[in-house]
Motif scaffolding. Sequence first.
Motif, PDB file in Angstrom:
ATOM      1  N   THR A   5     -63.905 -60.015 -26.722  1.00 28.59           N
ATOM      2  CA  THR A   5     -65.938 -60.850 -26.146  1.00 28.59           C
ATOM      3  C   THR A   5     -66.704 -59.623 -26.136  1.00 28.59           C
ATOM      4  O   THR A   5     -67.452 -60.302 -26.360  1.00 28.59           O
ATOM      5  CB  THR A   5     -64.677 -61.206 -24.516  1.00 28.59           C
ATOM      6  N   ALA A   9     -69.906 -60.900 -28.016  1.00 26.79           N
ATOM      7  CA  ALA A   9     -71.173 -60.975 -27.770  1.00 26.79           C
ATOM      8  C   ALA A   9     -72.104 -60.270 -28.453  1.00 26.79           C
ATOM      9  O   ALA A   9     -73.360 -60.387 -28.269  1.00 26.79           O
ATOM     10  CB  ALA A   9     -70.976 -60.281 -26.085  1.00 26.79           C
ATOM     11  N   LEU A  12     -73.208 -61.991 -31.410  1.00 28.25           N
ATOM     12  CA  LEU A  12     -74.163 -63.064 -31.464  1.00 28.25           C
ATOM     13  C   LEU A  12     -75.040 -62.733 -30.584  1.00 28.25           C
ATOM     14  O   LEU A  12     -76.692 -62.951 -31.270  1.00 28.25           O
ATOM     15  CB  LEU A  12     -73.700 -63.786 -30.239  1.00 28.25           C
ATOM     16  N   LEU A  56     -78.574 -63.510 -19.205  1.00 29.77           N
ATOM     17  CA  LEU A  56     -77.630 -64.841 -19.755  1.00 29.77           C
ATOM     18  C   LEU A  56     -78.267 -66.471 -19.503  1.00 29.77           C
ATOM     19  O   LEU A  56     -79.637 -66.075 -19.834  1.00 29.77           O
ATOM     20  CB  LEU A  56     -76.604 -65.443 -18.110  1.00 29.77           C
ATOM     21  N   ASP A  57     -77.961 -66.935 -20.683  1.00 33.40           N
ATOM     22  CA  ASP A  57     -78.527 -68.358 -21.409  1.00 33.40           C
ATOM     23  C   ASP A  57     -79.047 -69.175 -20.153  1.00 33.40           C
ATOM     24  O   ASP A  57     -77.708 -68.881 -19.397  1.00 33.40           O
ATOM     25  CB  ASP A  57     -77.849 -68.039 -22.688  1.00 33.40           C
ATOM     26  N   GLN A  80     -67.227 -65.084 -16.550  1.00 33.44           N
ATOM     27  CA  GLN A  80     -68.513 -65.337 -16.701  1.00 33.44           C
ATOM     28  C   GLN A  80     -69.189 -66.962 -17.456  1.00 33.44           C
ATOM     29  O   GLN A  80     -68.469 -68.105 -17.866  1.00 33.44           O
ATOM     30  CB  GLN A  80     -69.792 -64.565 -18.383  1.00 33.44           C
ATOM     31  N   HIS A  82     -72.323 -68.099 -18.406  1.00 34.52           N
ATOM     32  CA  HIS A  82     -73.011 -68.457 -19.503  1.00 34.52           C
ATOM     33  C   HIS A  82     -73.429 -67.194 -20.401  1.00 34.52           C
ATOM     34  O   HIS A  82     -72.277 -66.394 -20.356  1.00 34.52           O
ATOM     35  CB  HIS A  82     -75.107 -67.990 -19.074  1.00 34.52           C
ATOM     36  N   ASP A  83     -73.763 -67.688 -21.627  1.00 26.97           N
ATOM     37  CA  ASP A  83     -73.263 -66.706 -22.971  1.00 26.97           C
ATOM     38  C   ASP A  83     -75.100 -65.675 -22.223  1.00 26.97           C
ATOM     39  O   ASP A  83     -76.005 -65.577 -22.059  1.00 26.97           O
ATOM     40  CB  ASP A  83     -74.068 -67.428 -23.689  1.00 26.97           C
ATOM     41  N   VAL A  84     -74.085 -64.488 -23.320  1.00 23.65           N
ATOM     42  CA  VAL A  84     -75.300 -63.481 -23.004  1.00 23.65           C
ATOM     43  C   VAL A  84     -76.066 -63.405 -24.057  1.00 23.65           C
ATOM     44  O   VAL A  84     -75.701 -63.413 -25.265  1.00 23.65           O
ATOM     45  CB  VAL A  84     -74.389 -62.089 -22.756  1.00 23.65           C
ATOM     46  N   VAL A  85     -77.153 -62.633 -23.204  1.00 22.20           N
ATOM     47  CA  VAL A  85     -78.708 -62.725 -24.905  1.00 22.20           C
ATOM     48  C   VAL A  85     -78.582 -61.500 -24.657  1.00 22.20           C
ATOM     49  O   VAL A  85     -79.083 -61.638 -26.248  1.00 22.20           O
ATOM     50  CB  VAL A  85     -79.909 -64.107 -23.937  1.00 22.20           C
TER      51      VAL A  85
END
Length: 190
Positions: A5, A9, A12, A56-57, A80, A82-85
């Motif tokens: 994970t 992240a 990404l 977070l997105d 979590q 939301h996606d981590v930005v």
Amino acid sequence: MRRTTLAMALALMALAACKEEVAVLPDPVELTPEAAGYYCQMTLLEHEGPKGQIHLDGLPAPLFFSQVRDAVAYLMMPEQSHDVVAVYVQDMARAKSWAAPGLDTWVPAADAVYVVDSRKLGGMGAPEFVPFSDEGAARAFIAEHGGELRQFADFTAADVLAPTGPADAEDGADDDVADRLNALTDPKGD
């Protein structure tokens, strides 16, 4: 699995940084007196040591963490939503002091080198992952406070989700918890 994970992240975030058509990563947010830790809901400026922030997105503001270790723990948890930005940590190479790391000393978490297992405790009194943008500064910190170097991508769930400090099971803390639970369920108090 949690290491995967974290690696995903990081990948990404790197991919997003490389693509022109993807929105620019958010800048770190400077600490204010109102900034509160995600887990403890206490104001961050009350705590010594480095802090973390995770963007977070879809959310307009980052989640702040009273300790860098807490931010890494958040990344390891499957809950979590939301996606981590972006993930930022305070750079102790540029910090004024341990007590006052600064309001704007942020560095991307993946760019820092970390000192783990030092004698310095984080803002919540737990072992801390102390981030540095400069490896020389990290080594000077190790010479004074002990510890070892680690890269962000090398953190695992076991590093952040395992018991730490004096409350570890090795010192009988589990026995104390078991005794208290038994007392709560024993109507006679025996």
